[in-house]
Design an enzyme around this catalytic site. Structure first.
Site, mmCIF file in Angstrom:
data_model
loop_
_atom_site.group_PDB
_atom_site.id
_atom_site.type_symbol
_atom_site.label_atom_id
_atom_site.label_comp_id
_atom_site.label_asym_id
_atom_site.label_seq_id
_atom_site.Cartn_x
_atom_site.Cartn_y
_atom_site.Cartn_z
ATOM 1 N N SER A 8 1.104 -27.619 2.560
ATOM 2 C CA SER A 8 -0.248 -27.068 2.505
ATOM 3 C C SER A 8 -0.614 -26.777 1.055
ATOM 4 O O SER A 8 0.007 -25.932 0.399
ATOM 5 C CB SER A 8 -0.322 -25.779 3.331
ATOM 6 O OG SER A 8 -1.563 -25.152 3.121
ATOM 7 N N HIS A 32 -1.635 -31.259 3.907
ATOM 8 C CA HIS A 32 -2.448 -30.311 4.677
ATOM 9 C C HIS A 32 -3.478 -29.648 3.763
ATOM 10 O O HIS A 32 -3.127 -29.053 2.734
ATOM 11 C CB HIS A 32 -1.533 -29.259 5.300
ATOM 12 C CG HIS A 32 -2.242 -28.280 6.187
ATOM 13 N ND1 HIS A 32 -2.610 -28.569 7.479
ATOM 14 C CD2 HIS A 32 -2.640 -27.006 5.959
ATOM 15 C CE1 HIS A 32 -3.200 -27.516 8.019
ATOM 16 N NE2 HIS A 32 -3.243 -26.543 7.115
ATOM 17 N N ASP A 34 -6.605 -27.018 3.480
ATOM 18 C CA ASP A 34 -7.238 -25.861 4.107
ATOM 19 C C ASP A 34 -8.654 -25.662 3.584
ATOM 20 O O ASP A 34 -8.845 -25.386 2.403
ATOM 21 C CB ASP A 34 -6.432 -24.588 3.795
ATOM 22 C CG ASP A 34 -5.148 -24.504 4.607
ATOM 23 O OD1 ASP A 34 -5.215 -24.722 5.833
ATOM 24 O OD2 ASP A 34 -4.098 -24.225 4.017
ATOM 25 N N MET A 36 -11.941 -23.332 3.889
ATOM 26 C CA MET A 36 -12.337 -21.990 4.345
ATOM 27 C C MET A 36 -13.735 -21.669 3.831
ATOM 28 O O MET A 36 -14.076 -22.023 2.699
ATOM 29 C CB MET A 36 -11.365 -20.944 3.793
ATOM 30 C CG MET A 36 -9.916 -21.218 4.118
ATOM 31 S SD MET A 36 -8.889 -19.852 3.555
ATOM 32 C CE MET A 36 -7.261 -20.558 3.843
ATOM 33 N N HIS A 63 -7.728 -28.966 7.801
ATOM 34 C CA HIS A 63 -7.785 -27.792 8.691
ATOM 35 C C HIS A 63 -9.054 -27.024 8.355
ATOM 36 O O HIS A 63 -9.116 -26.336 7.336
ATOM 37 C CB HIS A 63 -6.511 -26.967 8.425
ATOM 38 C CG HIS A 63 -6.391 -25.705 9.215
ATOM 39 N ND1 HIS A 63 -5.436 -24.738 8.915
ATOM 40 C CD2 HIS A 63 -7.062 -25.233 10.293
ATOM 41 C CE1 HIS A 63 -5.540 -23.743 9.770
ATOM 42 N NE2 HIS A 63 -6.523 -23.998 10.608
ATOM 43 N N MET A 65 -11.322 -24.123 8.635
ATOM 44 C CA MET A 65 -11.450 -22.723 9.056
ATOM 45 C C MET A 65 -12.864 -22.286 8.702
ATOM 46 O O MET A 65 -13.096 -21.471 7.811
ATOM 47 C CB MET A 65 -10.397 -21.867 8.335
ATOM 48 C CG MET A 65 -8.996 -22.094 8.908
ATOM 49 S SD MET A 65 -7.699 -21.537 7.787
ATOM 50 C CE MET A 65 -7.553 -22.990 6.771
ATOM 51 N N MET A 134 -1.595 -21.596 15.071
ATOM 52 C CA MET A 134 -1.510 -20.701 13.911
ATOM 53 C C MET A 134 -0.449 -19.637 14.181
ATOM 54 O O MET A 134 -0.486 -18.948 15.204
ATOM 55 C CB MET A 134 -2.852 -20.005 13.657
ATOM 56 C CG MET A 134 -3.923 -20.855 13.014
ATOM 57 S SD MET A 134 -3.490 -21.665 11.461
ATOM 58 C CE MET A 134 -3.052 -20.291 10.402
ATOM 59 N N PHE A 140 -4.957 -16.886 4.464
ATOM 60 C CA PHE A 140 -4.139 -16.721 3.258
ATOM 61 C C PHE A 140 -2.743 -17.313 3.454
ATOM 62 O O PHE A 140 -2.205 -17.274 4.567
ATOM 63 C CB PHE A 140 -4.004 -15.231 2.915
ATOM 64 C CG PHE A 140 -5.332 -14.584 2.649
ATOM 65 C CD1 PHE A 140 -5.920 -14.648 1.387
ATOM 66 C CD2 PHE A 140 -6.028 -13.955 3.679
ATOM 67 C CE1 PHE A 140 -7.169 -14.085 1.148
ATOM 68 C CE2 PHE A 140 -7.285 -13.388 3.452
ATOM 69 C CZ PHE A 140 -7.854 -13.451 2.191
ATOM 70 N N GLY A 141 -2.177 -17.785 2.348
ATOM 71 C CA GLY A 141 -0.785 -18.217 2.359
ATOM 72 C C GLY A 141 0.134 -17.021 2.186
ATOM 73 O O GLY A 141 -0.314 -15.900 1.898
#
Ligand code: DX5
Ligand code: ZN
Length: 208
Positions: A8, A32, A34, A36, A63, A65, A134, A140-141
């Site tokens: 990610s 991956h 992300d 957001m 992904h 979000m 999830m 957040f990572g």
């Protein structure tokens, strides 16, 4: 099923993203990505205009979000997404959204947050290529793995023997193994890989 690893990039250095990806690309199965929006999750990243510059020989697993994910399907198809995952909690017309993702030549994925029961996915399983469970609150990572993901993974694997089941959040060699034992075949990991001294070894440890 062979375990696949999807680093990610949320934990990579966005100032030299493609260089960071090059350090792991040969050992990865997906990248991956992300996305957001600061509404669906309390954090912001980037959208399709940035995703289109990601360089990798691996398929991009995006992904989303974000609220109203159905409005951005064409943009991410053009940006080179191979798998497009929307959140169950954010999609207003999930059937229509999944159909549109496939019409644009991508694999259709759905993700559920830790508080969402996995059974809500039952009516959609036949239209899904990919489920992303999830194992932290999205946003957040670097958070700790929530073990309730394991029961969800087992339930999915029993219902759908051939489904791609990915798990995202708090994955390391130990939690990754628990997920694989429960039936996951794709491990998504950000900080465990990008913050490791030896990134390639971190990836290999997830495959063992
Ligand atoms: C969190 C993201 C994850 C994140 C995982 O909302 O969806 O992909 O990068 O980070 P780690 O592996 O550090 O928990
Ligand atoms: Zn993610």
């Amino acid at each position: 099923m062979k375990t696949k690893v999807a680093p990610s990039i949320l934990s990579a250095d966005f100032g030299k993203l493609n260089e960071d990806i090059a350090t792991i690309d040969d050992h990865s199965d997906y990248i991956h990505v992300d996305v957001m929006d600061g509404h669906f999750v309390p954090n912001l990243t980037f959208g399709a205009p940035v995703a289109k510059y990601i360089k990798s020989k691996n398929p991009l697993d995006v992904h989303l979000m974000i609220e109203n994910p159905g409005n951005y399907i064409e943009d991410f198809a053009k940006a080179g997404a191979d798998v497009l995952t929307v959140h169950y909690e954010a999609a207003h017309d999930l059937d229509g959204t999944l159909a549109k993702i496939r019409e644009h030549g991508m694999k259709a994925g759905v993700s559920i947050k830790p508080a969402t029961p996995v059974e809500v996915l039952e009516p959609y399983l036949k239209d899904l290529d990919w489920v992303l469970v999830m194992s932290v609150e999205p946003g957040f990572g670097g958070q700790s793995f929530m073990p309730n993901a394991l029961e969800k993974i087992s339930w999915l694997r029993e219902k759908a023997p051939d489904l791609d089941i990915a798990v995202d959040g708090g994955i390391n060699d130990k939690t990754g193994k628990q997920c694989v034992d429960a039936g996951a075949n794709i491990l998504i990991a950000g900080s465990y890989i990008f913050k490791a001294e030896d990134r390639v070894e971190a990836i290999e440890s997830l495959k063992r």
